[in-house]
Structures are given as structure tokens and as C-alpha cells.
Write an enzyme that holds these catalytic residues in place. Structure first.
Site, PDB file in Angstrom:
ATOM      1  N   LYS A 204       0.977  -1.288  -0.121  1.00 44.85           N
ATOM      2  CA  LYS A 204       0.072   0.151  -0.110  1.00 44.85           C
ATOM      3  C   LYS A 204       0.883   1.280  -0.046  1.00 44.85           C
ATOM      4  CE  LYS A 204      -4.388  -2.109   1.930  1.00 44.85           C
ATOM      5  NZ  LYS A 204      -5.024  -1.558   0.859  1.00 44.85           N
ATOM      6  N   HIS A 262      -1.373  -7.741   8.675  1.00 42.04           N
ATOM      7  CA  HIS A 262      -1.297  -6.591   8.387  1.00 42.04           C
ATOM      8  C   HIS A 262      -0.980  -5.524   9.198  1.00 42.04           C
ATOM      9  CE1 HIS A 262      -3.380  -8.362   4.892  1.00 42.04           C
ATOM     10  NE2 HIS A 262      -4.729  -8.229   5.291  1.00 42.04           N
ATOM     11  N   LYS A 401      -1.916  17.068  13.743  1.00 46.38           N
ATOM     12  CA  LYS A 401      -2.756  17.905  14.461  1.00 46.38           C
ATOM     13  C   LYS A 401      -2.122  18.566  15.496  1.00 46.38           C
ATOM     14  CE  LYS A 401      -5.907  16.352  17.775  1.00 46.38           C
ATOM     15  NZ  LYS A 401      -6.725  15.400  18.434  1.00 46.38           N
ATOM     16  N   LEU A 420      -1.929  17.153   4.493  1.00 44.65           N
ATOM     17  CA  LEU A 420      -1.431  16.609   3.168  1.00 44.65           C
ATOM     18  C   LEU A 420      -2.528  15.672   2.774  1.00 44.65           C
ATOM     19  CD1 LEU A 420       0.124  15.993   0.675  1.00 44.65           C
ATOM     20  CD2 LEU A 420       1.921  14.714   2.065  1.00 44.65           C
TER      21      LEU A 420
END
Length: 519
Positions: A204, A262, A401, A420
Site C-alpha cells: 500500500k 496486516h 494535529k 497533506l
């Protein structure tokens, strides 16, 4: 299809080279009639084909027990290829792709069936020039047939005139012992260099981006340890339940299905030390040797007290887990699990890594949330903590944040973000699917984003005791707490996370993810 034509088109391409690819290659997809092949493998192969990232004159052979003609085969293998606007160029590519893929049916256990497959592959290879004949075998199969298929492929379909590689899908066993049995059986037929154990999360975009985010930014790297970080959460949420496919899930459960592979892989990349370089072998050695031998070995087996288990019940017009006819009526299989891991090394000592995953929740989301420690008290009181959030899917993003002054005449801090969001920043850039990236890596012989055998062994040691507890192998089985279909999870989750020091901001902060729908 020539590379020159494919690369000169207008479709944005991945920033990599075809030069390491081997021509005269046949890709054999075993389990070609199944859901995995239909939904993931063939769409990924088409994505690579469409963008010119498969070897010249590549041919794809599907193999499965199911008997079907060419029309049915092509219908299955292209049904999940995305073309929502019926784009003529994509439609033409799909038709071209169909011509590059054919099908053979046969048994998984019988050697003569694989002799037949080998004869078919040899017929395909007759059109190739030169002496080399390369084969990539993709096992889109259940683990129950991994061993006979791997053995038959080596005995009956192994090319003696080129490179052979085999891709194996998870799950890699159910606990430490079964994993070792599977690994040792595969090693009898295939070398480690020939074997590619695929965990698609390592392909990913945002997981691969973690290496650059961590090691190419001094501002982040200097704060990447126990001195600055309070806690790390890695979250996986699905908004749907088993929906008639509970038989498989009930055998494995949420921890085996998601956390042990995962999410632990994501933790590995988050916690690893800096590799010597970004070359494939250095990254793989650092992740497999240092993370598995040092970082993963520094993680003790998960304690029962550090585990929260849940199972969804009927709510909001949706059935509960036990309402699924494919699920045993008295199942205590968890559909939600939160576990806390501790890394006992100088960098991470005392920092909780909370892995949580669940089905039938309120949204679809996979993200990493790194919460930093409180600011030094004094001029600020009860101010929100900084958080670095990496959204893996959907809507890939990285946002920090942080606290800023409220605009106006008051000196008052408010939480906001440095954002972003990939769909805004990289609107014209093609982001490949994980399976595309990993299949291309396998074709090139790049192991850096695949799981090595020693890494698997150590990973299973962390989870096996808690899995045996859940399976009833070490006393009475625990009963998961219920949570409503479509909720955020068990009501006990807030207290579970809070006991590890996580503080939820109470100023009503929300990252504006809903704005993405207009992009």
C-alpha cells in the site's frame, strides 16, 4: 504489446523501470476461478498490463478445478476491472488483455494434471525467441492446498531454462506450530529466494511511504521515540459483517485475519531502525533481521489483560454475527479485537502500541494515529496533544494535529491540522493498487516488501498464546462483548484505550475528510 508503445501513452505510470523485468515470461494464476483472483489478482495484472509494466509478450494462464470455457473465464477475470465511464480506450485495453490470458482446468493433487498444465505452458512458450523461459506462479488458493500445489509445480511445471518464482497468499498457518509446518514444507520444494509471501498491506502506498516519512525528515525522526510519543494506535475498520461468508472467518477470526499480519507489518515499519540504504536487500534485512530478531523479539506475548474482544449484534436493521447461517449458532469468535503490544527496547520502552480491528463498524478506515506527550504545563493548561495521523485507506493522507492561536483579538489556542491529502496534492498522479506494486516486485525479484520466514515465526510467537486462549486450548474460551452493527465498537473501547494514556481532545476537533467527496 511493446514497451515503447505502452510507455509513450498518456496514462500516468509508476516511477520504476521495466529494465529488470524478464521477457519470455508466463504468469500462472492458480485458483483462477476464485474470489481472490477475480477481485484482486486479475485487476492488478490488468493495471500493470494497461500501463506497460508487464514483460514484453507476457502470457497469463489461469488454472483451477472449475471447468469453464474461454468466454466464462474472461467474464470472471475482467468483472472487477474498473471502467465506470465506459472509456473506449480502457475497453480496448480490456479486450487486448483478454487475448493475453487463457485458462486450463485441472486437479490440485494429481501429478498428471500438472503435467497437462506444463504441456500447455510449453505450447505458449513456443512463440518466444531465445533460450530463456521464465515462470511466475501465483497461488490465489486456500492454505489447505498450498503444499500439494507447491510440490506439484516444482515436480511437473518447473522451468529448467529460466527463473521460477512462487507467490503465496496469507494466511501462513494458524499459530506458531502450523506456520512452521507450512514453511518447512514449502522449503522442501522452493528456495527462499524463489518464494514471495504476500501481505498486500506492505504494497500500500501509505505503508511504503512510512520509510520516507520517517527517515527523510529530521523534524519527525528526532521525535520518533518514547521521549516524545505517548501512544501509537493502528486501526482497521470495516462497515460490513460476514454477510453469508462466515464459515471461513469463524475458523480464523479477526486477530488472525488482520492483526497478526496486516497491522503487525505496519507496526514493524513504524518501529524499525534506520536501514543502511533504501536498496531492496538493506530494507528487507533491516525489517526482517532487526525488526523480527530485535524489535519483534522485544515484544512479549500479548497478555489477556491487554486484550478486548467483541462480537457484533443486530442493530440498525442489520443482522448480528450469529444471525449468519454460515456461522455456528454458539460461536464466540471475535469480530472485533483490540490488543496492546509493548516493545522492550531503548527506543520504545513504555510506549503502548494499540492494534484494533473490527467488522460491522461505523466506517471504512485504516489509519495510524501517533499521539505525542503533553506540552509542558505553564502558560498552557489542558491543551490538546499533537497527533500525527497517517490515513492508509481510503482517501490517503498525512496530517499533523497541532495547536494554533484562534484568529481574532483573543489569545486562545485551538486544535487544527497541517493537512497533506493525496487527492488534493496529487490530483493527477496515479496511485497503484497494492497488488500491482507487489506483483511487479515479484516479477523483478525484489523481496523488500514481502514477508520472510524468520519474521513470520517471531510474529506468531507474539500472538499464539492469546489465540490458544480464544480457541479454548488453554482453558475456558472468553466470551466477546457485544457491540451494535454500525457502531464504533464495544462501549468498553474508550476505557480500554484510556488506560494506556490516550487522551481524546474534547474541543470538538474533526479532520475535514468529508470535503474529499467534492474532489
Amino acid at each position: 504489446m511493446s514497451r515503447q508503445r505502452a510507455m509513450s501513452g498518456t496514462i500516468p505510470s509508476m516511477e520504476t523501470s521495466n529494465e529488470a523485468l524478464k521477457d519470455n515470461t508466463v504468469i500462472i494464476v492458480l485458483g483462477a476461478s476464485g474470489d481472490l483472483a477475480k477481485k484482486k489478482t486479475y485487476p492488478a495484472l490488468f493495471g500493470l498490463y494497461q500501463r506497460g509494466f508487464l514483460p514484453t509478450d507476457v502470457h497469463i494462464v489461469g488454472y483451477a478445478r472449475t471447468k469453464m470455457d474461454e468466454a466464462e473465464y474472461h467474464k470472471r477475470t475482467t468483472s472487477y476491472i474498473k471502467n465506470p465511464n465506459n472509456d473506449e480506450e480502457i475497453t480496448a485495453k480490456i479486450e487486448e488483455f483478454k487475448k493475453a490470458t487463457t485458462y486450463v482446468s485441472g486437479d490440485y493433487e494429481k501429478g498428471e494434471a500438472f503435467d497437462n498444465l506444463n504441456k500447455y505452458i510449453e505450447e505458449v512458450e513456443k512463440r518466444y525467441q531465445g533460450d530463456q523461459r521464465h515462470r511466475l506462479f501465483y497461488l490465489a488458493l486456500p492454505p489447505s492446498v498450498f503444499i500439494p500445489v507447491a510440490a506439484n509445480l516444482k515436480t511437473h511445471c518447473y522451468s529448467k531454462r529460466g527463473i521460477n518464482r512462487i507467490i503465496v497468499e496469507k494466511p501462513f498457518g494458524k499459530d506458531t506450530d502450523s506456520c512452521r509446518t507450512l514453511l518447512s514444507s514449502l522449503k522442501q520444494h522452493w528456495t527462499e529466494d524463489e518464494t514471495f509471501r504476500i501481505d498486500h498491506y506492505l504494497g500500500k502506498e501509505m505503508v511504503k511511504n512510512l520509510l520516507v516519512l520517517r527517515f527523510a525528515n529530521v523534524a519527525l525522526g528526532s521525535a520518533w521515540d518514547k521521549n516524545s510519543i505517548s501512544s501509537v494506535q493502528i486501526t482497521f475498520k470495516e462497515p460490513f459483517g460476514t454477510e453469508g461468508r462466515g464459515g471461513y472467518f469463524d475458523e480464523f477470526g479477526m486477530i488472525r485475519d488482520v492483526l497478526q499480519n496486516h497491522l503487525l507489518q505496519v507496526l514493524s515499519v513504524l518501529a524499525m531502525e534506520r536501514p543502511v540504504s533504501f536498496s531492496a536487500e538493506d530494507i528487507r534485512d533491516e525489517k526482517a533481521s532487526v525488526v523480527s530478531v530485535k524489535v519483534l523479539r522485544a515484544i512479549p506475548p500479548i497478555e489477556r489483560a491487554d486484550t478486548l474482544l467483541g462480537q457484533y449484534v443486530a442493530a440498525n436493521g442489520k443482522p448480528g454475527y450469529l444471525d449468519d447461517d454460515t456461522v455456528p449458532h454458539n460461536s464466540v469468535c471475535p469480530t472485533f479485537a483490540a490488543t496492546t503490544l509493548w516493545i522492550h527496547n531503548p527506543r520504545w520502552e513504555g510506549v503502548p502500541f494499540i492494534l484494533r480491528a473490527g467488522k460491522a463498524l461505523n466506517e471504512s478506515k485504516v489509519e495510524i494515529r501517533i499521539q505525542f506527550k503533553d506540552v509542558t504545563q505553564g502558560i498552557f493548561k489542558d491543551i490538546a496533544r499533537n497527533e500525527l495521523v497517517i490515513r492508509i485507506q481510503p482517501s490517503e493522507a498525512v496530517y499533523l494535529k497541532m495547536n494554533l492561536k484562534t484568529p481574532g483579538l483573543y489569545t486562545r489556542a485551538m486544535p487544527t491540522e497541517l493537512d497533506l491529502t493525496y487527492k488534493r496534492r496529487f490530483a493527477e498522479t496515479y496511485i497503484p493498487e497494492a497488488y500491482e506494486a507487489l506483483i511487479l516486485d515479484a516479477l523483478k525479484g525484489d523481496h523488500s516488501n514481502f514477508v520472510r520466514d524468520d519474521e513470520l515465526d517471531v510474529a506468531w510467537k507474539i500472538f499464539t498464546p492469546i489465540l490458544h486462549w480464544i480457541d479454548g486450548q488453554s482453558g475456558p474460551r472468553p466470551h466477546p462483548v457485544g457491540y451494535p452493527y454500525g457502531s464504533r465498537g464495544p462501549k468498553e473501547l474508550e476505557a480500554f484505550i484510556a488506560k494506556y494514556g490516550y487522551k481524546r481532545a474534547d474541543q470538538g476537533y474533526a479532520w475535514p475528510v468529508t470535503n474529499l467527496s467534492n474532489l
